[in-house]
Design a protein around this motif. Structure first.
Motif, PDB file in Angstrom:
ATOM      1  N   LYS A  28       1.494  25.067  68.762  1.00 59.30           N
ATOM      2  CA  LYS A  28       2.472  24.439  69.811  1.00 59.30           C
ATOM      3  C   LYS A  28       2.497  25.280  71.154  1.00 59.30           C
ATOM      4  CE  LYS A  28       4.927  21.407  66.805  1.00 59.30           C
ATOM      5  NZ  LYS A  28       6.365  21.099  66.255  1.00 59.30           N
ATOM      6  N   ALA A  29       1.699  26.428  71.364  1.00 58.44           N
ATOM      7  CA  ALA A  29       1.821  27.231  72.240  1.00 58.44           C
ATOM      8  C   ALA A  29       1.436  26.265  73.562  1.00 58.44           C
ATOM      9  CB  ALA A  29       0.914  28.273  72.084  1.00 58.44           C
ATOM     10  N   ALA A  30       2.106  26.979  74.714  1.00 59.75           N
ATOM     11  CA  ALA A  30       1.839  26.230  76.079  1.00 59.75           C
ATOM     12  C   ALA A  30       0.651  26.723  76.727  1.00 59.75           C
ATOM     13  CB  ALA A  30       3.098  26.512  76.906  1.00 59.75           C
ATOM     14  N   PRO A  31      -0.239  26.036  77.378  1.00 61.06           N
ATOM     15  CA  PRO A  31      -1.317  26.660  77.999  1.00 61.06           C
ATOM     16  C   PRO A  31      -1.002  27.766  78.906  1.00 61.06           C
ATOM     17  CG  PRO A  31      -1.065  24.506  78.925  1.00 61.06           C
ATOM     18  CD  PRO A  31      -0.057  24.765  77.801  1.00 61.06           C
ATOM     19  N   ALA A  32      -1.735  28.656  78.956  1.00 54.23           N
ATOM     20  CA  ALA A  32      -1.580  30.005  79.675  1.00 54.23           C
ATOM     21  C   ALA A  32      -1.714  29.448  81.338  1.00 54.23           C
ATOM     22  CB  ALA A  32      -2.954  31.064  79.548  1.00 54.23           C
ATOM     23  N   CYS A 104       3.218  32.764  86.349  1.00 48.84           N
ATOM     24  CA  CYS A 104       3.235  33.719  85.116  1.00 48.84           C
ATOM     25  C   CYS A 104       4.465  34.118  84.668  1.00 48.84           C
ATOM     26  CB  CYS A 104       2.241  34.962  85.423  1.00 48.84           C
ATOM     27  SG  CYS A 104       0.567  34.624  85.689  1.00 48.84           S
ATOM     28  N   HIS A 105       5.469  34.172  85.628  1.00 50.08           N
ATOM     29  CA  HIS A 105       6.954  34.865  85.330  1.00 50.08           C
ATOM     30  C   HIS A 105       7.427  33.707  84.568  1.00 50.08           C
ATOM     31  CE1 HIS A 105       6.541  37.805  88.886  1.00 50.08           C
ATOM     32  NE2 HIS A 105       6.248  38.348  87.679  1.00 50.08           N
ATOM     33  N   ASN A 106       7.315  32.485  85.026  1.00 48.10           N
ATOM     34  CA  ASN A 106       8.148  31.343  84.169  1.00 48.10           C
ATOM     35  C   ASN A 106       7.332  31.348  82.930  1.00 48.10           C
ATOM     36  OD1 ASN A 106       9.736  30.861  86.646  1.00 48.10           O
ATOM     37  ND2 ASN A 106       8.328  28.981  87.246  1.00 48.10           N
ATOM     38  N   TYR A 107       6.170  31.293  82.691  1.00 49.75           N
ATOM     39  CA  TYR A 107       5.417  31.273  81.464  1.00 49.75           C
ATOM     40  C   TYR A 107       5.955  32.255  80.423  1.00 49.75           C
ATOM     41  CZ  TYR A 107       1.527  31.331  77.945  1.00 49.75           C
ATOM     42  OH  TYR A 107       0.692  31.344  77.010  1.00 49.75           O
ATOM     43  N   ALA A 108       6.157  33.585  81.057  1.00 47.45           N
ATOM     44  CA  ALA A 108       6.506  34.709  80.204  1.00 47.45           C
ATOM     45  C   ALA A 108       7.922  34.613  79.937  1.00 47.45           C
ATOM     46  CB  ALA A 108       5.993  35.896  80.767  1.00 47.45           C
TER      47      ALA A 108
END
Length: 125
Positions: A28-32, A104-108
């Motif tokens: 269920k990982a979010a797409p990069a 990227c900051h929100n993803y990480a």
């Protein structure tokens, strides 16, 4: 081993509850993220692979050089001189904080402290 009938199910229950967050989220990982790159064909201060992983190390190094040594020019590996500045360096090419940095900051799940000192760029929507 008088309570072996309770210990073994207890261990199984503990392992199941302890590992639940790992196996319940499998697949269920979010797409990069795909940050918006500059439209101009300028070359960044370092290569893309380095900047993806080590940009905060570079920015911290720049901060120390500017604040402690009053050195505002950085000589890149290509021999060019660059301004050691987020606003006058990085943000000249990467013009949209929301479309580049925040992706990227929100993803990480990180909250960099850059904008506590620097002026946050105004977005042109």
């Amino acid at each position: 081993m008088y309570d072996s009938g309770k210990i073994i199910p207890g261990i199984i229950l503990f392992v199941g509850l302890f590992t639940f967050p790992f196996w319940s989220n499998m697949g269920k990982a979010a797409p990069a993220p795909k940050p918006e790159l500059p439209k101009t064909a300028k070359v960044c201060v370092m290569d893309t692979a380095f900047m993806k992983t080590e940009h905060m190390v570079l920015l911290n190094h720049w901060r120390d050089k500017v604040v402690r040594e009053a050195n505002r020019v950085w000589l890149g590996p290509d021999g060019k001189e660059y301004k050691m500045s987020i606003q006058n360096g990085c943000m000249q090419c990467h013009t949209s904080k929301a479309k580049f940095c925040d992706q990227c900051h929100n993803y990480a799940g990180v909250s960099p402290y850059c904008w506590q000192c620097h002026l946050e760029p105004k977005e042109n929507l």
